[in-house]
Design an enzyme around this catalytic site. Structure first.
Site, mmCIF file in Angstrom:
data_model
loop_
_atom_site.group_PDB
_atom_site.id
_atom_site.type_symbol
_atom_site.label_atom_id
_atom_site.label_comp_id
_atom_site.label_asym_id
_atom_site.label_seq_id
_atom_site.Cartn_x
_atom_site.Cartn_y
_atom_site.Cartn_z
ATOM 1 N N SER A 292 0.886 -1.173 -0.045
ATOM 2 C CA SER A 292 -0.039 -0.004 -0.063
ATOM 3 C C SER A 292 0.943 1.212 0.115
ATOM 4 O O SER A 292 1.877 1.348 0.713
ATOM 5 C CB SER A 292 -1.002 -0.204 1.380
ATOM 6 O OG SER A 292 -1.519 1.310 1.208
ATOM 7 N N LEU A 293 0.358 2.174 -0.730
ATOM 8 C CA LEU A 293 1.145 3.443 -0.650
ATOM 9 C C LEU A 293 0.255 4.615 0.210
ATOM 10 O O LEU A 293 0.936 5.657 0.158
ATOM 11 C CB LEU A 293 1.011 4.090 -2.088
ATOM 12 C CG LEU A 293 1.742 3.386 -3.381
ATOM 13 C CD1 LEU A 293 1.738 3.874 -4.714
ATOM 14 C CD2 LEU A 293 3.443 3.271 -2.886
ATOM 15 N N SER A 294 -0.524 3.981 0.804
ATOM 16 C CA SER A 294 -1.246 5.222 1.595
ATOM 17 C C SER A 294 -0.384 5.761 2.806
ATOM 18 O O SER A 294 -0.822 6.926 3.138
ATOM 19 C CB SER A 294 -2.665 4.434 2.395
ATOM 20 O OG SER A 294 -3.676 4.165 0.934
ATOM 21 N N THR B 246 -8.980 -2.063 2.692
ATOM 22 C CA THR B 246 -8.965 -2.480 1.437
ATOM 23 C C THR B 246 -9.195 -4.115 1.407
ATOM 24 O O THR B 246 -9.927 -4.793 2.182
ATOM 25 C CB THR B 246 -7.331 -2.053 1.027
ATOM 26 O OG1 THR B 246 -7.285 -2.552 -0.486
ATOM 27 C CG2 THR B 246 -6.336 -2.893 1.771
ATOM 28 N N LYS C 185 -13.952 -4.845 2.462
ATOM 29 C CA LYS C 185 -14.782 -3.607 2.370
ATOM 30 C C LYS C 185 -16.085 -3.907 2.588
ATOM 31 O O LYS C 185 -16.822 -2.934 3.115
ATOM 32 C CB LYS C 185 -14.475 -2.619 1.051
ATOM 33 C CG LYS C 185 -13.211 -2.183 0.725
ATOM 34 C CD LYS C 185 -12.975 -1.771 -0.666
ATOM 35 C CE LYS C 185 -11.642 -1.209 -0.796
ATOM 36 N NZ LYS C 185 -11.432 -0.500 -2.154
ATOM 37 N N ASP D 59 -13.915 5.656 -1.999
ATOM 38 C CA ASP D 59 -13.447 5.031 -3.448
ATOM 39 C C ASP D 59 -14.496 5.863 -4.648
ATOM 40 O O ASP D 59 -13.750 6.303 -5.444
ATOM 41 C CB ASP D 59 -13.689 3.635 -3.803
ATOM 42 C CG ASP D 59 -12.666 2.978 -2.680
ATOM 43 O OD1 ASP D 59 -11.144 3.600 -2.703
ATOM 44 O OD2 ASP D 59 -12.853 1.740 -2.493
ATOM 45 N N GLY E 165 -14.661 -6.207 -15.096
ATOM 46 C CA GLY E 165 -14.502 -6.610 -13.665
ATOM 47 C C GLY E 165 -15.828 -6.326 -12.811
ATOM 48 O O GLY E 165 -16.629 -5.515 -13.187
HETATM 49 P P1 NDP Z 1 -11.161 -7.808 -6.562
HETATM 50 O O1 NDP Z 1 -10.428 -8.820 -5.790
HETATM 51 O O2 NDP Z 1 -12.731 -7.310 -5.590
HETATM 52 O O3 NDP Z 1 -11.902 -7.938 -8.002
HETATM 53 C C1 NDP Z 1 -11.015 -8.433 -8.889
HETATM 54 C C2 NDP Z 1 -11.434 -8.526 -10.335
HETATM 55 O O4 NDP Z 1 -10.550 -8.904 -11.116
HETATM 56 C C3 NDP Z 1 -12.901 -9.301 -10.364
HETATM 57 O O5 NDP Z 1 -13.578 -8.954 -11.195
HETATM 58 C C4 NDP Z 1 -12.017 -10.643 -11.034
HETATM 59 O O6 NDP Z 1 -12.743 -11.618 -11.910
HETATM 60 C C5 NDP Z 1 -10.970 -9.762 -11.995
HETATM 61 N N1 NDP Z 1 -9.840 -10.603 -12.354
HETATM 62 C C6 NDP Z 1 -8.867 -11.056 -11.582
HETATM 63 N N2 NDP Z 1 -7.934 -11.817 -12.167
HETATM 64 C C7 NDP Z 1 -8.511 -11.633 -13.685
HETATM 65 C C8 NDP Z 1 -8.284 -12.392 -15.005
HETATM 66 N N3 NDP Z 1 -6.886 -13.097 -14.822
HETATM 67 N N4 NDP Z 1 -8.907 -12.210 -15.953
HETATM 68 C C9 NDP Z 1 -9.906 -11.501 -15.824
HETATM 69 N N5 NDP Z 1 -10.499 -11.004 -14.829
HETATM 70 C C10 NDP Z 1 -9.717 -11.168 -13.602
HETATM 71 O O7 NDP Z 1 -10.262 -6.353 -6.509
HETATM 72 P P2 NDP Z 1 -11.001 -4.913 -6.510
HETATM 73 O O8 NDP Z 1 -11.979 -4.891 -7.507
HETATM 74 O O9 NDP Z 1 -10.902 -4.443 -5.208
HETATM 75 O O10 NDP Z 1 -9.609 -4.114 -7.121
HETATM 76 C C11 NDP Z 1 -9.285 -4.550 -8.491
HETATM 77 C C12 NDP Z 1 -7.955 -3.716 -8.971
HETATM 78 O O11 NDP Z 1 -8.244 -2.320 -8.784
HETATM 79 C C13 NDP Z 1 -6.857 -4.125 -8.130
HETATM 80 O O12 NDP Z 1 -5.683 -4.022 -9.123
HETATM 81 C C14 NDP Z 1 -6.792 -2.865 -7.321
HETATM 82 O O13 NDP Z 1 -5.406 -2.594 -6.725
HETATM 83 C C15 NDP Z 1 -7.166 -1.733 -7.910
HETATM 84 N N6 NDP Z 1 -7.886 -0.638 -7.159
HETATM 85 C C16 NDP Z 1 -7.497 0.752 -7.347
HETATM 86 C C17 NDP Z 1 -7.909 1.722 -6.755
HETATM 87 C C18 NDP Z 1 -7.680 3.116 -6.828
HETATM 88 O O14 NDP Z 1 -7.807 3.864 -5.995
HETATM 89 N N7 NDP Z 1 -6.711 3.184 -7.749
HETATM 90 C C19 NDP Z 1 -9.024 1.511 -5.742
HETATM 91 C C20 NDP Z 1 -9.565 -0.073 -5.465
HETATM 92 C C21 NDP Z 1 -8.820 -1.042 -6.435
HETATM 93 P P3 NDP Z 1 -13.446 -12.920 -11.217
HETATM 94 O O15 NDP Z 1 -14.665 -12.299 -10.606
HETATM 95 O O16 NDP Z 1 -13.703 -13.603 -12.309
HETATM 96 O O17 NDP Z 1 -12.352 -13.618 -10.321
#
Ligand code: NDP
Length: 292
Positions: free
Chosen positions: A18-20, A67, A71, A108, A132
């Site tokens: 985390s960079l927070s 995180t 959540k 968020d 996603g």
């Molecule tokens: P979750 O673990 O809740 O969800 C992950 C998602 O990624 C799911 O939809 C999952 O699909 C999909 N996924 C994972 N691997 C694959 C793959 N190989 N191919 C296709 N789909 C895939 O994570 P979050 O939603 O919380 O976070 C997702 C990303 O967003 C992370 O990288 C996180 O760091 C980033 N993020 C950035 C934020 C910011 O402030 N910039 C804030 C929050 C998150 P499935 O359901 O099929 O497993």
């Protein structure tokens, strides 16, 4: 930091990346506040005890970020949940007040919108494609369905369709999701006709990750937004740039959600100078982690 320092931090698993802390410890230092922001890596079976400790008058903790993967799980521990977080049903910021009551917010969603404003992207009547259906998609989809600048349509695809169906079913109990349409493949997102493509999956964290979409679908009228910010130019963003699309990574969202979280904890509005330093700390953190 001395024995009286107030403690803030982030709970999740894992949290080491985390960079927070960089952003929040910069703000504490600039404000001359005796407080420190720490990492709290917690396993699921440690949540009960952590939250029980948090309620004790002797606890030095006054604010938390939440995180992956907690959540949604933290909701049951809270005394009050802000209206937006109640709609989304996810909390990424907790304020612990003097009575040790726990108040939950979602920053968020407004953090994402604030970054879109900075990018001068107005969502009104736009066609949006989302990849996603995890925690971040929940906040983004919900807020895009609620915003007065209502998009024309939101097509959303997830690798695991059941998760997408569950997300839409859950949100539609509280939010008008009629503009959102689940689709069965990336091709069905109609990227050639879209104005904004958002990657909310974790694909892109590794430089060797796939770009998720066919390069030819990306075009000059498109803004491609990748929530991943490390590496800053993900494989998807690299492709999009090569096709002449506008690109943005999620560092802006991280920054804005952090500013909003800090303002909830401190109950003050941060001035531009401090916010600038928080953002610089994040940018420095990303470039340092790229080198290490
Ligand atoms: P979750 O673990 O809740 O969800 C992950 C998602 O990624 C799911 O939809 C999952 O699909 C999909 N996924 C994972 N691997 C694959 C793959 N190989 N191919 C296709 N789909 C895939 O994570 P979050 O939603 O919380 O976070 C997702 C990303 O967003 C992370 O990288 C996180 O760091 C980033 N993020 C950035 C934020 C910011 O402030 N910039 C804030 C929050 C998150 P499935 O359901 O099929 O497993």
């Amino acid at each position: 930091m001395d024995a009286q320092s107030a403690v803030y931090g982030i709970i999740g698993y894992p949290v080491a990346h985390s960079l927070s802390p960089l952003m929040h410890n910069t703000a504490f230092k600039e404000l001359g506040v005796d407080a420190v922001y720490k990492l709290f890596p917690l396993k699921e079976n440690e949540l009960d005890i952590f939250f029980a400790e948090l309620r004790k008058p002797s606890s030095p903790i006054f604010g938390l970020n939440v995180t992956v993967p907690y959540k949604e799980a933290v909701l049951e521990y809270l005394d009050n949940i802000a209206p937006l977080a109640q709609k989304i049903m996810a909390v990424n910021t907790i304020v612990i007040n003097k009575e040790r009551k726990l108040l939950g917010y979602n920053t968020d969603a407004p953090g994402f919108l604030a970054h879109l404003v900075e990018l001068q992207f107005n969502t009104r009547d736009k066609k949006i494609a989302i990849m996603g259906s995890g925690g971040s998609a929940r906040a983004i989809l919900a807020v895009l369905c609620m915003i007065p600048e209502r998009p024309d349509s939101i097509k959303i695809y997830n690798r695991t369709p059941e998760r997408l169906d569950n997300l839409l079913e859950d949100l539609s109990a509280r939010i008008d999701t009629s503009i959102a349409e689940p689709v069965a493949s990336v091709d069905d997102l109609d990227i050639p006709g879209a104005d904004l493509l958002i990657n909310t999956t974790s694909v892109g964290l590794k430089p060797e990750d796939p770009g998720l979409v066919d390069e030819e679908l990306l075009h000059r009228e498109l803004l491609v937004y990748d929530l991943v910010y490390n590496p800053p130019l993900t494989p998807l963003l690299k492709m999009a740039k090569a096709r002449g699309a506008r690109v943005a990574n999620g560092l802006g969202m991280l920054y804005y959600q952090g500013v909003l979280a800090f303002q909830h904890w401190a109950n003050v509005l941060l001035d531009d100078d401090i916010k600038f330093k928080m953002r610089q700390a994040l940018e420095k953190g990303v470039s340092q982690s790229m080198r290490s």
